[in-house]
Design an enzyme around this catalytic site. Structure first.
Site, PDB file in Angstrom:
ATOM      1  N   HIS A  12       0.783  -1.233   0.008  1.00 29.04           N
ATOM      2  CA  HIS A  12      -0.026  -0.063  -0.022  1.00 29.04           C
ATOM      3  C   HIS A  12       0.894   1.073   0.050  1.00 29.04           C
ATOM      4  O   HIS A  12       1.352   1.628   1.078  1.00 29.04           O
ATOM      5  CB  HIS A  12      -0.939  -0.110   1.167  1.00 29.04           C
ATOM      6  CG  HIS A  12      -1.969   1.115   1.462  1.00 29.04           C
ATOM      7  ND1 HIS A  12      -3.222   0.991   1.601  1.00 29.04           N
ATOM      8  CD2 HIS A  12      -1.746   2.538   0.977  1.00 29.04           C
ATOM      9  CE1 HIS A  12      -3.604   2.052   1.436  1.00 29.04           C
ATOM     10  NE2 HIS A  12      -3.002   3.170   1.201  1.00 29.04           N
ATOM     11  N   HIS A  14       1.826   5.279  -1.716  1.00 24.39           N
ATOM     12  CA  HIS A  14       1.251   6.413  -2.449  1.00 24.39           C
ATOM     13  C   HIS A  14       2.591   6.977  -3.170  1.00 24.39           C
ATOM     14  O   HIS A  14       3.670   7.340  -2.279  1.00 24.39           O
ATOM     15  CB  HIS A  14       0.665   7.503  -1.561  1.00 24.39           C
ATOM     16  CG  HIS A  14      -0.614   7.091  -0.926  1.00 24.39           C
ATOM     17  ND1 HIS A  14      -1.922   7.187  -1.794  1.00 24.39           N
ATOM     18  CD2 HIS A  14      -0.703   6.431   0.001  1.00 24.39           C
ATOM     19  CE1 HIS A  14      -2.898   6.698  -0.927  1.00 24.39           C
ATOM     20  NE2 HIS A  14      -2.054   6.035   0.158  1.00 24.39           N
ATOM     21  N   LYS A  95      -8.716  -0.246  -5.801  1.00 24.35           N
ATOM     22  CA  LYS A  95      -9.096   0.375  -4.621  1.00 24.35           C
ATOM     23  C   LYS A  95     -10.207   1.166  -4.385  1.00 24.35           C
ATOM     24  O   LYS A  95     -10.322   2.018  -5.377  1.00 24.35           O
ATOM     25  CB  LYS A  95      -7.737   1.278  -4.336  1.00 24.35           C
ATOM     26  CG  LYS A  95      -7.903   2.058  -3.194  1.00 24.35           C
ATOM     27  CD  LYS A  95      -7.419   1.289  -1.734  1.00 24.35           C
ATOM     28  CE  LYS A  95      -7.764   2.173  -0.705  1.00 24.35           C
ATOM     29  NZ  LYS A  95      -6.680   3.183  -0.324  1.00 24.35           N
ATOM     30  N   HIS A 134     -10.739   1.205   1.777  1.00 20.89           N
ATOM     31  CA  HIS A 134     -10.264   2.372   2.796  1.00 20.89           C
ATOM     32  C   HIS A 134     -11.611   2.274   3.685  1.00 20.89           C
ATOM     33  O   HIS A 134     -12.567   3.148   3.005  1.00 20.89           O
ATOM     34  CB  HIS A 134      -9.872   3.673   1.973  1.00 20.89           C
ATOM     35  CG  HIS A 134      -9.644   4.740   3.283  1.00 20.89           C
ATOM     36  ND1 HIS A 134      -8.424   5.374   3.427  1.00 20.89           N
ATOM     37  CD2 HIS A 134     -10.470   5.217   4.380  1.00 20.89           C
ATOM     38  CE1 HIS A 134      -8.672   6.204   4.463  1.00 20.89           C
ATOM     39  NE2 HIS A 134      -9.785   6.014   4.935  1.00 20.89           N
ATOM     40  N   HIS A 168      -4.904  -0.684   5.772  1.00 20.08           N
ATOM     41  CA  HIS A 168      -4.238   0.189   6.973  1.00 20.08           C
ATOM     42  C   HIS A 168      -5.319  -0.046   8.119  1.00 20.08           C
ATOM     43  O   HIS A 168      -5.673   0.821   8.707  1.00 20.08           O
ATOM     44  CB  HIS A 168      -4.108   1.560   6.563  1.00 20.08           C
ATOM     45  CG  HIS A 168      -5.176   2.259   5.909  1.00 20.08           C
ATOM     46  ND1 HIS A 168      -6.429   2.335   6.121  1.00 20.08           N
ATOM     47  CD2 HIS A 168      -5.017   2.928   4.572  1.00 20.08           C
ATOM     48  CE1 HIS A 168      -7.070   2.992   5.207  1.00 20.08           C
ATOM     49  NE2 HIS A 168      -6.249   3.561   4.355  1.00 20.08           N
ATOM     50  N   ASP A 240       1.181   2.345   3.649  1.00 19.67           N
ATOM     51  CA  ASP A 240       0.480   3.720   3.281  1.00 19.67           C
ATOM     52  C   ASP A 240       1.367   5.040   3.620  1.00 19.67           C
ATOM     53  O   ASP A 240       1.036   5.973   4.045  1.00 19.67           O
ATOM     54  CB  ASP A 240      -0.570   3.964   4.485  1.00 19.67           C
ATOM     55  CG  ASP A 240      -1.543   4.846   4.041  1.00 19.67           C
ATOM     56  OD1 ASP A 240      -1.728   5.015   2.835  1.00 19.67           O
ATOM     57  OD2 ASP A 240      -2.481   5.077   4.625  1.00 19.67           O
TER      58      ASP A 240
HETATM   59  O1  DOR Z   1      -3.286   9.661   5.684  1.00 19.60           O
HETATM   60  C1  DOR Z   1      -3.606   9.182   4.764  1.00 19.60           C
HETATM   61  N1  DOR Z   1      -2.903   9.857   3.541  1.00 19.60           N
HETATM   62  N2  DOR Z   1      -4.333   8.143   4.372  1.00 19.60           N
HETATM   63  C2  DOR Z   1      -4.994   7.933   3.060  1.00 19.60           C
HETATM   64  O2  DOR Z   1      -5.662   7.128   2.897  1.00 19.60           O
HETATM   65  C3  DOR Z   1      -4.487   8.597   2.042  1.00 19.60           C
HETATM   66  C4  DOR Z   1      -3.238   9.194   1.911  1.00 19.60           C
HETATM   67  C5  DOR Z   1      -2.837  10.163   1.298  1.00 19.60           C
HETATM   68  O3  DOR Z   1      -2.995   9.890  -0.140  1.00 19.60           O
HETATM   69  O4  DOR Z   1      -2.306  11.288   1.422  1.00 19.60           O
HETATM   70 ZN    ZN Z   2      -3.380   5.093   1.541  1.00 16.14          ZN
END
Ligand code: DOR
Ligand code: ZN
Length: 332
Positions: A12, A14, A95, A134, A168, A240
């Site tokens: 997971h 980003h 997702k 999520h 998460h 995450d």
């Molecule tokens: O804290 C978070 N940031 N939780 C998420 O689900 C997305 C993520 C983000 O993309 O910044």
């Molecule tokens: Zn995330």
């Protein structure tokens, strides 16, 4: 003392876009053999063309490092069987975000009425495409995940052949739901194994620890530690890691997200060693994901050495988790 990890996976992650991607993608590829890349870009990843272009952007940024980006699609309830059949080989999973639950989740699912989701979820189930969720309602912030557990259970029951990954997880309620349904799985982040709400807001407010779902109570963290340290077979590591520039974190309207990718492996080694569970780290950080997703990651051996160092205060303009703190393991 040395620790070798085979093909660590971050299920997971980003990676963002453009300049941010160029900074953070190489930091993940240094540590990991591959990662499941989240689709909450601007605009979100909803077409085959976008998946292909985003994968190419990642591949170019990680340069010669061998690293597999497992791509995801942003869930929409109008994806047809035909569309999914055509995109299946380009993605690992889809997702689902509740509309507005977190960063760039606008246009996500507004209603969890099963009938409104049925066509797409049935197609995913038939085509063997896992669903990442999520799982938060729009309720009181500390209760959102626990309130979502019945929705996870309804979905797991209505689509028994659909693999559903509770992303998460942060609560004991989610931890308990795992074993009630054979098709429920979970990822756990690094930061939720380390912090509770006390660390975020119990003293001076710590924006770099603010994320969704928000960190919970000590007993919730205990439940997560129990799953991770014992490498529960339905649980995988998913950082995450969610970078935001420093000025978007240290601001009124602080963006949600904790940036952990570059230091996740050393901190996990430290945590598992502290609890005398180092023998389970390989499963938590790779083997379980390989089985759950039925993937064959590239061979990539990462060696950590027991040598303390200080986590940088910043990577470009991104402040990492535990910046300026000592950690007991480092990359060889
Ligand atoms: O804290 C978070 N940031 N939780 C998420 O689900 C997305 C993520 C983000 O993309 O910044
Ligand atoms: Zn995330």
């Amino acid at each position: 003392m040395q620790l070798k990890i085979n093909s660590p996976l971050d299920m997971h992650l980003h990676l963002r876009q453009d300049n941010m991607l160029k900074v953070v993608a190489p930091l993940s590829s240094k540590s990991f053999a591959g990662a499941l890349v989240m689709p909450n870009t601007l605009p979100p990843v909803t077409t085959k063309e976008q998946v292909v272009a985003y994968k190419r952007e990642i591949t170019e940024a990680v340069d010669s490092d061998n690293f597999t980006s497992y791509m995801t699609l942003f869930f929409k309830n109008d994806y047809s069987y035909k569309f999914l059949e055509d995109i299946k080989d380009d993605i690992l999973s889809i997702k689902l975000y509740p509309d507005g639950a977190t960063t760039n989740s606008e246009g996500g699912v507004a209603s969890f009425d099963i009938e409104s989701l049925r066509e797409t979820l049935e197609a995913m189930s038939d085509l063997n495409i896992p669903l990442n969720i999520h799982g938060e309602t729009t309720g009181f912030v500390m209760d959102r995940e626990a309130e979502f557990v019945p929705i996870y259970e309804q979905l797991a029951t209505a689509f028994p052949n659909l693999k559903i990954i509770m992303e998460h997880i942060t609560t004991k309620e989610s931890a308990m739901a795992l074993d009630r349904h054979k098709n429920l799985y979970a990822t756990i982040t690094l930061h939720h194994l380390f912090i509770t709400l006390d660390d975020v807001a119990g003293g001076m407010l710590q924006p770099h620890l603010f994320c969704k779902p928000i960190a919970k109570r000590p007993e919730d963290r205990e439940a997560l530690l129990d799953l991770a340290l014992n490498a529960h077979p339905k649980v995988m590591f998913g950082s995450d890691s969610a970078p935001h520039p420093k000025d978007k974190k240290e601001a009124p309207g602080c963006a949600a997200g904790v940036f952990t990718a570059p230091i996740a492996l050393p901190l996990l080694a430290q945590l598992f060693e502290k609890h005398n569970k180092l023998e389970n780290l390989q499963k938590f950080i790779s083997d379980n994901a390989v089985k759950i997703y039925n993937i064959k990651p590239i061979d990539k051996e990462i060696t950590l050495i027991k040598q303390s160092y200080t986590i940088p205060s910043k990577y470009n303009d991104i402040v990492p988790f535990m910046s300026n703190k000592r950690v007991e393991w480092k990359f060889k």
